[in-house]
Design an enzyme around this catalytic site. Structure first.
Site, PDB file in Angstrom:
ATOM      1  N   HIS A 202     -18.104 -24.294-132.274  1.00 55.08           N
ATOM      2  CA  HIS A 202     -18.124 -25.042-133.369  1.00 55.08           C
ATOM      3  C   HIS A 202     -19.231 -25.782-133.945  1.00 55.08           C
ATOM      4  O   HIS A 202     -19.536 -25.603-135.146  1.00 55.08           O
ATOM      5  CB  HIS A 202     -17.213 -26.406-133.048  1.00 55.08           C
ATOM      6  CG  HIS A 202     -17.047 -27.357-134.036  1.00 55.08           C
ATOM      7  ND1 HIS A 202     -17.757 -28.476-133.904  1.00 55.08           N
ATOM      8  CD2 HIS A 202     -16.049 -27.620-134.892  1.00 55.08           C
ATOM      9  CE1 HIS A 202     -17.738 -29.168-135.213  1.00 55.08           C
ATOM     10  NE2 HIS A 202     -16.526 -28.489-135.757  1.00 55.08           N
TER      11      HIS A 202
ATOM     12  N   ASP B 173     -14.301 -20.788-135.294  1.00 57.33           N
ATOM     13  CA  ASP B 173     -15.566 -21.364-135.925  1.00 57.33           C
ATOM     14  C   ASP B 173     -16.493 -20.374-135.361  1.00 57.33           C
ATOM     15  O   ASP B 173     -16.568 -19.884-134.159  1.00 57.33           O
ATOM     16  CB  ASP B 173     -16.042 -22.647-135.542  1.00 57.33           C
ATOM     17  CG  ASP B 173     -14.940 -23.738-136.107  1.00 57.33           C
ATOM     18  OD1 ASP B 173     -14.440 -23.646-137.285  1.00 57.33           O
ATOM     19  OD2 ASP B 173     -14.777 -24.862-135.229  1.00 57.33           O
TER      20      ASP B 173
ATOM     21  N   GLU C 196     -14.122 -19.690-139.623  1.00 61.12           N
ATOM     22  CA  GLU C 196     -15.029 -20.441-140.532  1.00 61.12           C
ATOM     23  C   GLU C 196     -16.576 -19.901-140.236  1.00 61.12           C
ATOM     24  O   GLU C 196     -16.922 -20.045-139.142  1.00 61.12           O
ATOM     25  CB  GLU C 196     -14.804 -22.056-139.969  1.00 61.12           C
ATOM     26  CG  GLU C 196     -15.641 -22.759-140.784  1.00 61.12           C
ATOM     27  CD  GLU C 196     -15.744 -24.253-140.503  1.00 61.12           C
ATOM     28  OE1 GLU C 196     -14.673 -24.618-139.867  1.00 61.12           O
ATOM     29  OE2 GLU C 196     -16.670 -24.983-140.887  1.00 61.12           O
TER      30      GLU C 196
ATOM     31  N   HIS D 124      -5.786 -24.833-134.780  1.00 57.60           N
ATOM     32  CA  HIS D 124      -7.464 -25.353-134.933  1.00 57.60           C
ATOM     33  C   HIS D 124      -8.268 -24.998-133.509  1.00 57.60           C
ATOM     34  O   HIS D 124      -7.922 -25.584-132.727  1.00 57.60           O
ATOM     35  CB  HIS D 124      -7.373 -26.682-135.452  1.00 57.60           C
ATOM     36  CG  HIS D 124      -8.694 -27.290-135.508  1.00 57.60           C
ATOM     37  ND1 HIS D 124      -9.153 -28.372-134.705  1.00 57.60           N
ATOM     38  CD2 HIS D 124      -9.492 -27.386-136.612  1.00 57.60           C
ATOM     39  CE1 HIS D 124     -10.440 -28.792-135.301  1.00 57.60           C
ATOM     40  NE2 HIS D 124     -10.677 -28.189-136.669  1.00 57.60           N
TER      41      HIS D 124
ATOM     42  N   GLU E  14      -7.830 -20.366-135.677  1.00 58.08           N
ATOM     43  CA  GLU E  14      -9.135 -20.274-136.089  1.00 58.08           C
ATOM     44  C   GLU E  14     -10.170 -20.168-135.146  1.00 58.08           C
ATOM     45  O   GLU E  14     -10.389 -20.773-134.172  1.00 58.08           O
ATOM     46  CB  GLU E  14      -9.280 -21.769-136.612  1.00 58.08           C
ATOM     47  CG  GLU E  14     -10.443 -22.018-137.385  1.00 58.08           C
ATOM     48  CD  GLU E  14     -10.919 -23.564-137.230  1.00 58.08           C
ATOM     49  OE1 GLU E  14     -10.627 -24.090-136.186  1.00 58.08           O
ATOM     50  OE2 GLU E  14     -11.662 -23.832-138.062  1.00 58.08           O
TER      51      GLU E  14
HETATM   52  O1  G3P Z   1     -12.227 -25.589-140.606  1.00 54.15           O
HETATM   53  C1  G3P Z   1     -11.492 -26.841-140.497  1.00 54.15           C
HETATM   54  C2  G3P Z   1     -11.910 -27.907-139.911  1.00 54.15           C
HETATM   55  O2  G3P Z   1     -11.868 -27.179-138.462  1.00 54.15           O
HETATM   56  C3  G3P Z   1     -13.143 -28.127-140.103  1.00 54.15           C
HETATM   57  O3  G3P Z   1     -13.674 -29.089-139.367  1.00 54.15           O
HETATM   58  O4  G3P Z   1     -15.555 -29.768-138.090  1.00 54.15           O
HETATM   59  O5  G3P Z   1     -13.344 -29.089-137.121  1.00 54.15           O
HETATM   60  O6  G3P Z   1     -14.672 -27.324-138.022  1.00 54.15           O
HETATM   61  P1  G3P Z   1     -14.409 -28.856-138.147  1.00 54.15           P
HETATM   62 CA    CA Z   2     -13.221 -25.365-138.340  1.00 55.14          CA
END
Ligand code: G3P
Ligand code: CA
Length: 319
Positions: free
Chosen positions: A80, A67, A162, A38, A65
């Protein structure tokens, strides 16, 4: 509904109810128990930086991941927020570039300008602010790092991008979906079995990707807010299968409603909850390993988003 502790989860698994599904499912892209790093290995290094992604790869993550938000010149950067001030020094470098609301928007800056910023970790108690020099990477740089490490390590680590606020970006004249597919195609992510999951909190964005012809694996993120209530039934979950291959709920949604995993499995959907953190483990669990194993092998989810991919790797491999 009260979440099960790890040991109770094992007993539940023995009943054959929401049990881990290790079997390969031809209709879904990747049904292994997976570790999703993450924001990279963000428990150890500033989130969404190339070092955090590299460490995640080295720690054995299955997917990493980023963002994604867009710059004024239409480039994806790994960030993010649509704003820059929480994780960069934009206020010092570009003091006069805030909008009237007092926020600095990535969409107002070129990718070259973003390259002049220093990135810092968001959460207190983690990598110290002001130590070392970290940059905000482009999505292309992130992919090249992962693919380069795949080559040097002989592994095939995937990416799990994402799209952040795609409707907002479109209204700003920066449509994300078309651009995302172009970048993914350029780097070889084209087929349903490609090592990628595209995620978004916005169902319309995932539907748009399908309308554009994408067959890549997709995951609908869900939070504990009103707009996702309509999905929390067998019919609601089944409807997600029209445009996605999985759901990414907040982990507490599963703890409150374990049927979510059962409904998802019946609909052929994977379940990848977020976010598992060693420094924010709920007191009802012994530790992060206990929490992760409860979800994977008790509740029966298929993978976890975690800031500590090394812990999740061990939790799976030594189970
Ligand atoms: O994408 C999964 C998780 O990361 C969603 O929450 O706010 O950390 O992007 P966030
Ligand atoms: Ca995310």
């Amino acid at each position: 509904m009260i979440p099960l502790p790890y040991t109770a989860g094992i007993l539940l698994a023995a009943t054959g109810l929401p049990v881990a599904a290790q079997e390969e499912r031809a209709e879904v892209p990747d049904s292994r128990k997976i570790v999703i790093a993450h924001r990279g290995a963000s428990g150890y290094l500033p989130e969404h930086t190339l070092p955090a992604y590299a460490v995640a790869h080295g720690m054995g993550a299955d997917y990493i991941e980023p963002d994604l938000v867009m710059t004024r010149d239409g480039r994806f950067i790994c960030l993010h927020d649509i704003h820059l001030e929480a994780t960069t020094n934009v206020e010092d470098v570009f003091p006069a570039r805030a909008r009237e609301d007092g926020r600095w928007y990535a969409a107002d800056f070129t990718v070259d300008e973003i390259g002049r910023l220093e990135a810092t970790e968001r959460l207190n108690g983690r990598f110290p602010k002001g130590v070392g020099r970290f940059r905000v990477p482009t999505f292309a740089e992130m992919i090249e790092l992962v693919q380069g490490m795949n080559r040097s390590s002989g592994r095939n680590v995937g990416i799990y991008p994402e799209l952040k606020a795609p409707a907002w970006h479109r209204a700003e004249g920066l449509p994300m979906e078309e651009a995302l597919l172009r970048v993914l195609d350029r780097y070889g992510y084209r087929q349903p079995g490609a090592p990628v999951f595209v995620q978004s909190f916005e169902p319309e964005s995932l539907k748009r990707l399908r309308a554009l012809g994408s067959k890549l694996p997709q995951v609908l993120l869900m939070a504990e807010v009103e707009q996702y209530q309509r999905f929390l039934s067998p019919e609601g979950i089944a409807g997600i299968a029209d445009f996605a291959d999985g759901i990414g709920p907040a982990k507490t949604m599963i703890e409150r409603c374990r049927d979510l995993v059962v409904w998802a499995r019946k609909a052929g959907l994977l379940v990848h909850p977020y976010t598992f953190r060693a420094d924010q483990t709920p007191s009802r669990y012994e530790n992060l390993t206990d929490e992760i194993r409860s979800h994977l092998f008790g509740f029966g989810v298929n993978g976890v988003f975690t800031d500590h991919p090394d812990v999740a790797r061990d939790a799976i491999d030594w189970y």
